[in-house]
Scaffold this motif. Structure first.
Motif, PDB file in Angstrom:
ATOM      1  N   THR A 184       0.841  -1.197   0.000  1.00 35.70           N
ATOM      2  CA  THR A 184       0.000   0.000   0.000  1.00 35.70           C
ATOM      3  C   THR A 184       0.874   1.244   0.000  1.00 35.70           C
ATOM      4  O   THR A 184       2.067   1.187   0.280  1.00 35.70           O
ATOM      5  N   LYS A 185       0.245   2.353  -0.305  1.00 36.10           N
ATOM      6  CA  LYS A 185       0.949   3.625  -0.304  1.00 36.10           C
ATOM      7  C   LYS A 185       1.414   3.978   1.104  1.00 36.10           C
ATOM      8  O   LYS A 185       2.505   4.491   1.311  1.00 36.10           O
ATOM      9  N   LEU A 188       4.498   2.138   1.703  1.00 34.77           N
ATOM     10  CA  LEU A 188       5.593   2.732   0.937  1.00 34.77           C
ATOM     11  C   LEU A 188       6.139   3.946   1.686  1.00 34.77           C
ATOM     12  O   LEU A 188       7.356   4.114   1.840  1.00 34.77           O
ATOM     13  N   ASN A 189       5.212   4.785   2.157  1.00 39.62           N
ATOM     14  CA  ASN A 189       5.635   5.959   2.910  1.00 39.62           C
ATOM     15  C   ASN A 189       6.362   5.562   4.184  1.00 39.62           C
ATOM     16  O   ASN A 189       7.386   6.140   4.531  1.00 39.62           O
ATOM     17  N   ARG A 191       8.010   2.775   4.806  1.00 36.58           N
ATOM     18  CA  ARG A 191       9.338   2.248   4.506  1.00 36.58           C
ATOM     19  C   ARG A 191      10.297   3.370   4.172  1.00 36.58           C
ATOM     20  O   ARG A 191      11.464   3.354   4.557  1.00 36.58           O
ATOM     21  N   SER A 192       9.802   4.373   3.435  1.00 36.43           N
ATOM     22  CA  SER A 192      10.707   5.455   3.057  1.00 36.43           C
ATOM     23  C   SER A 192      11.139   6.247   4.284  1.00 36.43           C
ATOM     24  O   SER A 192      12.258   6.723   4.351  1.00 36.43           O
ATOM     25  N   GLU A 195      13.851   4.208   5.750  1.00 36.45           N
ATOM     26  CA  GLU A 195      15.052   4.131   4.924  1.00 36.45           C
ATOM     27  C   GLU A 195      15.797   5.451   4.921  1.00 36.45           C
ATOM     28  O   GLU A 195      16.997   5.496   5.102  1.00 36.45           O
ATOM     29  N   ALA A 200      12.000  11.288   2.628  1.00 37.21           N
ATOM     30  CA  ALA A 200      10.572  11.217   2.891  1.00 37.21           C
ATOM     31  C   ALA A 200      10.045  12.597   3.246  1.00 37.21           C
ATOM     32  O   ALA A 200       8.987  13.020   2.765  1.00 37.21           O
ATOM     33  N   ALA A 203       9.648  14.686   0.327  1.00 36.09           N
ATOM     34  CA  ALA A 203       8.532  14.275  -0.503  1.00 36.09           C
ATOM     35  C   ALA A 203       7.199  14.637   0.150  1.00 36.09           C
ATOM     36  O   ALA A 203       6.145  14.308  -0.378  1.00 36.09           O
ATOM     37  N   ILE A 205       6.169  13.779   3.327  1.00 38.62           N
ATOM     38  CA  ILE A 205       5.650  12.810   4.294  1.00 38.62           C
ATOM     39  C   ILE A 205       5.980  13.315   5.691  1.00 38.62           C
ATOM     40  O   ILE A 205       7.098  13.769   5.942  1.00 38.62           O
TER      41      ILE A 205
END
Lengths: 331, 512
Positions: A184-185, A188-189, A191-192, A195, A200, A203, A205
């Motif tokens: 899911t989005k 993804l968010n 995980r970023s 990471e 993030a 972007a 987040i």
């Protein structure tokens, strides 16, 4: 052999369920870049909070008048609330105040174990029991209620259906966590954030929010592991320090499953099996040998660590910013 | 096009960091469908200005107008919503995710998470402008130029029509640069506005429609590229020479100390950082190294200090009696024992050379900890040395037992330089020794270097302020693209000449 498996597997599973809760909770937490070594303490707190809730309910209403629904709901909410507070404390310290995550986590574990033993001790005094433990057998009956038709299905029922609802909850949690994180989005968010929080952040987040939510949800899931242990596995008997090092095993499991919650389903059962293997080995009564067998999960984890490090595949590495606090002005 | 409202207008932008003013009263316009080059030396405030547009910094004064409307850009998200996207010099990508995942990251989209649809849109963008990426490739498998492409696509995916590229060609090979420029022209034809930060003159002349020049944080002037040439741009970029009155004693009996021949160095990505560098550093002389940052200065100093892996070439240390000792392949400790010291001041001052959490005395000990007796280190001498450095260099610190990270940047630098000089070097390597220092402290450092020069030390000084280089150094080696653009006599060279050589190998006229 079949007889052996028939008795071994269900025991390995019920031994593995607390680890599964702990590992799934910790994986969700670590995906946000928070290395919460307080998991062991959080599981203690989850357990004792559930015990406190059910103790109060049992003593207030009396064993005969207990409502099955409330008997489950009250300890569960107490457990979730206790773990949530632990998660919030951890987040406040490491995310808001940017304290060192390792130190904070270890302190949380020490605190959690002490908290559990303190209130455990108090309740034992209150209940004026002859043995140093509290038995909440009525509540435990509600928690460990099994599917009624499991017995009638022979070996299949015994291996797959002979568990309580919390066990299936754990498996569901692992699957849900896996789907959310990898498909899911939201995942993804998340995980970023774990990471590379700076990326993030750039972007758009909200790094702090993700870290708080992931860690608190992770703490609550882990806490359920403590609850399952007391109410189902230990049949409602709380005695101090009985939970042992299962919290650390859960953390080891996160590494063993290379941060994939779905894998913790089989892996925690494997760990649970290794943990109790000594009982099924002829020499298992020898306590010195028991310790050696209980060491097995950790040895396996070290071997996995060696292999993933050697293969150096990027997907199998821990989240890149695991253990680091994020500070926007640093860039 | 002249009658249109500019898509982006900056009016009187001022941005300060503490006491330092990074941008002062900058005003400029960007029109639709043009490529604007932002040109300036290091530290002229180009990146800061662009970060203010991209929502990373918030300017203290001034206003930003997008398509004629005044806006307030507080975050990168605000910038995206206004159609502004910046491609940073250091890519903001997550290695373990695929290109497509990176591109959709953080997008607020009500619809279901759908990577397939995203892939289709990415492919469409790629075809439109001539990009070549595989949306399903992981970032860690990509080359630098592919990563840059992902960054550009990411910005376009979010619907940006004002693109800011911060030194996009710094990491690219010439072929990749050509490809990028081709894409930029496609985007321009599509009506996008592009701002490109660079200090490579030939690229400015090649790609841009207009050039805005910044110097020391201020707007200097602008040219229509067609009417400009390299000479005009350099003059505007470096400005006129300022007289600083730094002492420059004549070198006494200079003898060769370090002979570098054919030095070639590649970085970990295999990119050539130094190419066939040859020069000699002499005793009693300050050799200045000029060049735009990132043109190999760091690698050059680190090679001499033994910290770089060297591809080919030799670095010889010439002893008093004229015999040579090869430094390539020696470990840094042996090189240090010869008296070669490196006081390197990188972007973060504490990064190399000092440990922030340790106090002044302990930091002094980092050089001398081997000098103890038996098991124990000598703790007294370093503290005495710290006291001495504090006194001589007027370091502003409560005591020598204060953690270095608590000192201001200038004081940290004094501690570092002071320590290196105290070890009585025969070769002193310094980089950006006065960066961020006030005038007074800078002169103390210049003075120190002159003293070392008089002692017969071969000093290599990497500097960024051309005025200082011209007044302090006996000879100046100009680096351009990791190559020696020329070695000049510091006494009869002017700033324009050095400026030209910094931006173009050999400093030749632009005849393209």
């Amino acid at each position: 052999m079949f007889e052996f498996l028939l008795s071994f597997i269900p025991r390995a599973v019920s031994q593995g369920i607390p680890l599964m809760f702990g590992a799934v909770g910790e994986t969700v937490t670590e995906k946000s870049g928070n290395l919460n070594l307080g998991t062991a303490g959080i599981m203690y707190v989850g357990g004792i909070c559930g015990v406190i809730g059910s103790f109060l309910y049992e003593t207030r209403t009396g064993v005969e008048n207990m409502n099955g629904f409330l008997a489950i709901l009250i300890p569960m909410l107490c457990c979730l609330a206790g773990s949530l507070i632990m998660g919030l404390i951890y987040c406040f310290l490491t995310v808001t105040l940017r304290a060192n995550q390792n130190v904070t986590g270890l302190a949380m574990t020490t605190f959690g174990v002490g908290f559990g033993n303190f209130f455990g001790g108090s309740l034992i005094k209150l209940s004026a029991a002859d043995v140093p433990s509290i038995a909440l057998s009525r509540t435990s009956q509600f928690f460990s209620a099994k599917l009624p038709f499991a017995k009638s299905l022979g070996w299949f029922g015994q291996i797959f259906l002979s568990y309580s609802f919390l066990a299936y909850t754990a498996i569901a949690m692992a699957i849900i966590a896996s789907v959310v994180i990898f498909h899911t989005k939201l995942g993804l968010n998340l995980r970023s954030v774990g990471e590379n929080p700076a990326t993030a952040d750039a972007a758009g987040i909200n790094v702090t929010r993700y870290k708080y939510f992931a860690t608190c949800i992770g703490a609550m899931v882990s806490g359920l592991g403590g609850l399952y242990y007391v109410m189902d596995y230990a049949s409602g008997v709380w005695s101090n320090d009985a939970f042992g090092d299962r919290g650390w095993l859960a953390i080891a499991l996160v590494i063993f499953t290379i941060w994939r919650p779905a894998h913790s389903i089989w892996a925690s059962i494997l760990f649970g099996g290794l943990y109790i293997l000594h009982i099924f080995i002829p020499s298992g009564t020898n306590l010195a040998i028991k310790e050696l067998y209980q060491m097995a999960p950790y040895v396996v984890t070290i071997i996995v660590l060696i292999f993933t490090s050697l293969r150096n595949k990027r997907e199998n590495q821990p989240p890149a910013s695991l253990g680091l606090s994020y500070f926007r002005e640093d860039r | 096009m002249e009658n249109q409202v500019p898509v982006l207008q900056l009016k009187h932008i001022t941005k300060r960091f503490g006491n330092i003013t990074a941008n002062e009263d900058v005003s400029m316009d960007v029109h639709q469908g043009e490529i604007l080059a932002l040109l300036g030396e290091n530290g002229s405030g180009k990146t800061t200005l662009m970060n203010a547009i991209a929502g990373i910094y918030y300017p203290e004064e001034g206003e930003i107008l997008v398509r004629g409307k005044e806006v307030s850009i507080n975050s990168p998200r605000d910038a995206f919503e206004l159609g502004i996207g910046m491609i940073h010099q250091h890519f903001k990508l997550i290695d373990v995710l695929t290109a497509a995942e990176n591109i959709v990251l953080g997008l607020k989209d009500k619809r279901r998470f759908d990577l397939k649809a995203a892939n289709a849109k990415i492919t469409e963008i790629c075809e439109k402008y001539g990009f070549d990426i595989d949306p399903n490739q992981k970032i860690y498998d990509m080359s630098v130029s592919q990563k840059q492409t992902v960054e550009i696509v990411k910005v376009l995916f979010r619907g940006a029509d004002i693109l800011i590229l911060d030194e996009p060609t710094a990491v690219l090979t010439p072929q990749e640069t050509d490809k990028l420029f081709h894409i930029l022209r496609n985007m321009k034809a599509d009506g996008k506005s592009i701002i490109i930060i660079t200090h490579k003159l030939n690229e400015v002349l090649d790609i841009s429609d207009r050039v805005v020049i910044l110097r020391k944080g201020k707007y200097i002037c602008e040219f229509v590229t067609a009417e400009a040439d390299a000479q005009k741009l350099t003059d505007a970029m470096v400005g006129h020479a300022v007289t600083l009155n730094i002492d420059r004693p004549e070198p006494v009996d200079p003898k060769d100390r370090i002979r570098v021949k054919g030095l070639t160095v590649k970085n970990s990505d295999g990119v050539l950082k130094l190419k066939d560098i040859s020069f000699t550093a002499r005793t009693g002389e300050i050799l200045g190294i000029a060049g735009i940052s990132g043109n190999g200065q760091k690698e050059l100093l680190e090679s001499i200090a033994g910290l770089q892996k060297i591809e080919s070439g030799s670095i010889a240390y010439v002893n008093e009696d004229g015999t040579e000792k090869e430094l390539v392949g020696l470990d840094p400790k042996k090189i240090t024992d010869l008296g070669v010291t490196l006081s390197f001041v990188p972007e973060d001052r504490l990064g190399m050379g000092l440990v922030g959490n340790m106090n002044l005395g302990e930091n002094m000990m980092l050089r001398t900890f081997r000098h103890g007796h038996g098991l124990f280190t000598d703790r007294k001498a370093p503290y005495q040395l710290a006291e001495q450095v504090v006194k001589e260099l007027e370091v502003n610190t409560p005591s020598v037992r204060t953690a270095v990270r608590k000192l201001s940047g200038g004081n940290v630098q004094k501690v570092l330089v002071g320590r290196e000089i105290s070890s009585a070097p025969t070769v002193l390597l310094t980089a950006y020794a006065v960066r961020g220092l006030d005038i007074n402290s800078s002169y103390i450092i210049y003075d120190l270097m002159n003293k070392q020069k008089e002692r017969g030390v071969a000093v290599i000084y990497v500097g960024e302020d051309l005025d200082v280089l011209l007044e302090l150094c006996d000879r100046i080696l100009v680096l351009c693209d990791g190559q020696v653009s020329g070695i000049l006599d510091g006494r009869d060279v002017d700033k324009q000449q050095v400026g030209m050589m910094m931006t173009r190998l050999g400093g030749g006229e632009a005849n393209e």
